[in-house]
Motif scaffolding. Structure first.
Motif, PDB file in Angstrom:
ATOM      1  N   GLU A 162       0.804  -1.222   0.000  1.00 36.10           N
ATOM      2  CA  GLU A 162       0.000   0.000   0.000  1.00 36.10           C
ATOM      3  C   GLU A 162       0.839   1.274   0.000  1.00 36.10           C
ATOM      4  O   GLU A 162       0.504   2.240  -0.711  1.00 36.10           O
ATOM      5  CB  GLU A 162      -0.941  -0.004   1.213  1.00 36.10           C
ATOM      6  CG  GLU A 162      -1.955   1.120   1.198  1.00 36.10           C
ATOM      7  CD  GLU A 162      -2.970   0.978   0.085  1.00 36.10           C
ATOM      8  OE1 GLU A 162      -3.463   2.018  -0.398  1.00 36.10           O
ATOM      9  OE2 GLU A 162      -3.273  -0.167  -0.310  1.00 36.10           O
ATOM     10  N   THR A 163       1.902   1.328   0.754  1.00 33.87           N
ATOM     11  CA  THR A 163       2.673   2.570   0.881  1.00 33.87           C
ATOM     12  C   THR A 163       4.039   2.502   0.199  1.00 33.87           C
ATOM     13  O   THR A 163       4.837   3.429   0.331  1.00 33.87           O
ATOM     14  CB  THR A 163       2.883   2.918   2.365  1.00 33.87           C
ATOM     15  OG1 THR A 163       3.598   1.851   3.006  1.00 33.87           O
ATOM     16  CG2 THR A 163       1.550   3.132   3.061  1.00 33.87           C
ATOM     17  N   LEU A 164       4.324   1.432  -0.519  1.00 34.49           N
ATOM     18  CA  LEU A 164       5.652   1.293  -1.122  1.00 34.49           C
ATOM     19  C   LEU A 164       5.823   2.232  -2.315  1.00 34.49           C
ATOM     20  O   LEU A 164       4.890   2.491  -3.075  1.00 34.49           O
ATOM     21  CB  LEU A 164       5.884  -0.155  -1.559  1.00 34.49           C
ATOM     22  CG  LEU A 164       5.977  -1.196  -0.433  1.00 34.49           C
ATOM     23  CD1 LEU A 164       6.199  -2.582  -1.016  1.00 34.49           C
ATOM     24  CD2 LEU A 164       7.082  -0.836   0.551  1.00 34.49           C
ATOM     25  N   VAL A 165       7.052   2.725  -2.462  1.00 32.18           N
ATOM     26  CA  VAL A 165       7.426   3.606  -3.573  1.00 32.18           C
ATOM     27  C   VAL A 165       8.598   2.954  -4.308  1.00 32.18           C
ATOM     28  O   VAL A 165       9.561   2.496  -3.674  1.00 32.18           O
ATOM     29  CB  VAL A 165       7.826   5.005  -3.069  1.00 32.18           C
ATOM     30  CG1 VAL A 165       8.333   5.873  -4.213  1.00 32.18           C
ATOM     31  CG2 VAL A 165       6.632   5.669  -2.374  1.00 32.18           C
ATOM     32  N   ARG A 196       4.447   5.372  -7.024  1.00 34.92           N
ATOM     33  CA  ARG A 196       3.797   4.495  -6.056  1.00 34.92           C
ATOM     34  C   ARG A 196       3.588   3.103  -6.646  1.00 34.92           C
ATOM     35  O   ARG A 196       3.338   2.945  -7.846  1.00 34.92           O
ATOM     36  CB  ARG A 196       2.437   5.087  -5.659  1.00 34.92           C
ATOM     37  CG  ARG A 196       2.519   6.387  -4.901  1.00 34.92           C
ATOM     38  CD  ARG A 196       3.136   6.206  -3.531  1.00 34.92           C
ATOM     39  NE  ARG A 196       2.284   5.399  -2.666  1.00 34.92           N
ATOM     40  CZ  ARG A 196       1.522   5.895  -1.700  1.00 34.92           C
ATOM     41  NH1 ARG A 196       1.481   7.203  -1.480  1.00 34.92           N
ATOM     42  NH2 ARG A 196       0.789   5.098  -0.942  1.00 34.92           N
ATOM     43  N   LEU A 197       3.657   2.086  -5.815  1.00 35.51           N
ATOM     44  CA  LEU A 197       3.407   0.718  -6.267  1.00 35.51           C
ATOM     45  C   LEU A 197       1.908   0.431  -6.357  1.00 35.51           C
ATOM     46  O   LEU A 197       1.477  -0.435  -7.113  1.00 35.51           O
ATOM     47  CB  LEU A 197       4.095  -0.276  -5.336  1.00 35.51           C
ATOM     48  CG  LEU A 197       4.034  -1.760  -5.701  1.00 35.51           C
ATOM     49  CD1 LEU A 197       4.458  -1.999  -7.139  1.00 35.51           C
ATOM     50  CD2 LEU A 197       4.895  -2.571  -4.744  1.00 35.51           C
ATOM     51  N   PHE A 210       1.014  -0.689  -9.854  1.00 36.52           N
ATOM     52  CA  PHE A 210       1.771   0.057 -10.851  1.00 36.52           C
ATOM     53  C   PHE A 210       3.117  -0.652 -11.024  1.00 36.52           C
ATOM     54  O   PHE A 210       4.108  -0.311 -10.388  1.00 36.52           O
ATOM     55  CB  PHE A 210       1.960   1.505 -10.413  1.00 36.52           C
ATOM     56  CG  PHE A 210       2.475   2.421 -11.501  1.00 36.52           C
ATOM     57  CD1 PHE A 210       2.555   2.008 -12.825  1.00 36.52           C
ATOM     58  CD2 PHE A 210       2.867   3.708 -11.198  1.00 36.52           C
ATOM     59  CE1 PHE A 210       3.017   2.851 -13.825  1.00 36.52           C
ATOM     60  CE2 PHE A 210       3.328   4.572 -12.179  1.00 36.52           C
ATOM     61  CZ  PHE A 210       3.407   4.138 -13.492  1.00 36.52           C
ATOM     62  N   LEU A 211       3.095  -1.675 -11.872  1.00 38.46           N
ATOM     63  CA  LEU A 211       4.264  -2.505 -12.115  1.00 38.46           C
ATOM     64  C   LEU A 211       4.851  -2.205 -13.491  1.00 38.46           C
ATOM     65  O   LEU A 211       4.157  -1.741 -14.385  1.00 38.46           O
ATOM     66  CB  LEU A 211       3.887  -3.985 -12.037  1.00 38.46           C
ATOM     67  CG  LEU A 211       3.494  -4.513 -10.665  1.00 38.46           C
ATOM     68  CD1 LEU A 211       2.872  -5.897 -10.782  1.00 38.46           C
ATOM     69  CD2 LEU A 211       4.701  -4.543  -9.741  1.00 38.46           C
ATOM     70  N   ALA A 217      14.179  -0.637  -8.099  1.00 35.84           N
ATOM     71  CA  ALA A 217      14.396  -0.550  -6.654  1.00 35.84           C
ATOM     72  C   ALA A 217      13.076  -0.227  -5.970  1.00 35.84           C
ATOM     73  O   ALA A 217      12.164   0.336  -6.585  1.00 35.84           O
ATOM     74  CB  ALA A 217      15.436   0.524  -6.315  1.00 35.84           C
ATOM     75  N   ILE A 218      12.976  -0.592  -4.692  1.00 30.90           N
ATOM     76  CA  ILE A 218      11.905  -0.148  -3.804  1.00 30.90           C
ATOM     77  C   ILE A 218      12.571   0.691  -2.720  1.00 30.90           C
ATOM     78  O   ILE A 218      13.546   0.264  -2.101  1.00 30.90           O
ATOM     79  CB  ILE A 218      11.140  -1.320  -3.177  1.00 30.90           C
ATOM     80  CG1 ILE A 218      10.437  -2.167  -4.256  1.00 30.90           C
ATOM     81  CG2 ILE A 218      10.129  -0.818  -2.153  1.00 30.90           C
ATOM     82  CD1 ILE A 218       9.768  -3.422  -3.710  1.00 30.90           C
TER      83      ILE A 218
END
Length: 294
Positions: A162-165, A196-197, A210-211, A217-218
């Motif tokens: 949810e919050t990964l960039v 954002r993911l 959003f792949l 990188a994350i």
């Protein structure tokens, strides 16, 4: 002919008839296309024998144009105007690209699952691809539904993403294939951008992953762990049940929403068979990080 939309799969893709992309379209027709895109994410308009000028005019109905899509091609080598992404296997003289041609090698990245222009701070909204000369053996374009991919994640993974960039760059996707011939100015222009993911569609409110192959990188994760996780997510998102396979016929015009899909082209004999495809692209509303924060 009245406008008609026919779904092509349960999740993604529909055939749209009743619109002539070669003439000015009405506000009602623009609204119908956008509504169809919000529902189906990919629309196929058959029999659209259009010129470059007509394609540009049609595309402008759906937002600001993205320019400079041919990121690894010098202006002197361009076959088409900078408002087009030339996804053909032809040079500016109409000759098929040699096996070791730099542009050809860079364009092999299109065979990886990706979202157009995710490597730009403001990524793409719609991509509009015109099949001027198509192949009948290979060269299909596959589209994966990132909404369905998100919806079918287990609760733990949904909470985790949810919050990964993520960092996106053309360099990351091309390096997967061993292409590293980037000039110094290209390395500057292709510096990673943050996306954002998980993103939310501004109209439907539907969340999607959003792949893209452009992810390298994350933020805050060790790179090996990040890339293993992204690989798992892409495998999940591209299951056949989430994918529409488009088999091209000449003058197909295919529109897809990069906010809710990934896509890739399949291999064909590009050293012996001409394929002339011309893509125009509109820009999204802004950086995904800023949008989600708002």
């Amino acid at each position: 002919m009245s406008l008609a939309i026919t779904p092509l799969t349960p999740h993604i893709g529909a055939r749209l008839t009743g619109i002539d992309a070669g003439r000015p379209i009405t506000p009602a027709e623009v609204a119908a296309v956008e509504a169809g895109m919000d529902r189906h994410a990919v629309l196929v308009l058959p029999g659209q024998a259009i010129t470059d000028g007509q394609q540009l005019a049609f595309t402008r109905n759906f937002g600001l144009l993205e320019e400079g899509a041919n990121s690894t091609v010098r202006n002197a080598e361009l076959r088409l105007a900078p408002t087009f992404a030339d996804v053909s296997n032809l040079d500016r003289d109409g000759t098929m690209l040699a096996r070791d041609n730099r542009r050809r090698m860079a364009s092999l990245g299109n065979r990886l699952w990706h979202s157009d222009a995710s490597f730009r701070a403001v990524p793409a909204r719609y991509s509009i691809l015109s099949g001027r000369i198509v192949t009948t053996e290979g060269g299909n374009t596959e589209f994966a539904d990132m909404r369905a991919a998100y919806d079918t994640l287990d609760a733990r993974t949904k909470a985790e993403v949810e919050t990964l960039v993520c960092e996106h760059s053309l360099i990351y996707s091309r390096q997967q294939l061993g292409f590293s011939e980037f000039l110094p100015d290209e390395r500057v222009s292709m510096r990673p951008v943050l996306q954002r993911l998980v993103r939310t569609h501004p109209v439907t409110g539907h969340k999607s992953l959003f792949l893209s192959a452009h992810i390298g990188a994350i933020v805050g994760w060790p790179r090996p762990e990040a890339m293993a996780f992204i690989r798992d997510l892409i495998e999940h998102a591209t299951q056949p049940k989430f994918v529409y396979v488009h088999r091209w016929t000449q003058h197909d015009l295919v529109i897809w929403d990069n906010r809710t899909t990934m896509h890739r082209v399949r291999r064909f004999d590009d050293l012996n068979i001409v394929r002339d495809m011309r893509r125009t692209t509109t820009r999204s509303d802004g950086p995904t990080v800023a949008q989600e924060a708002a």
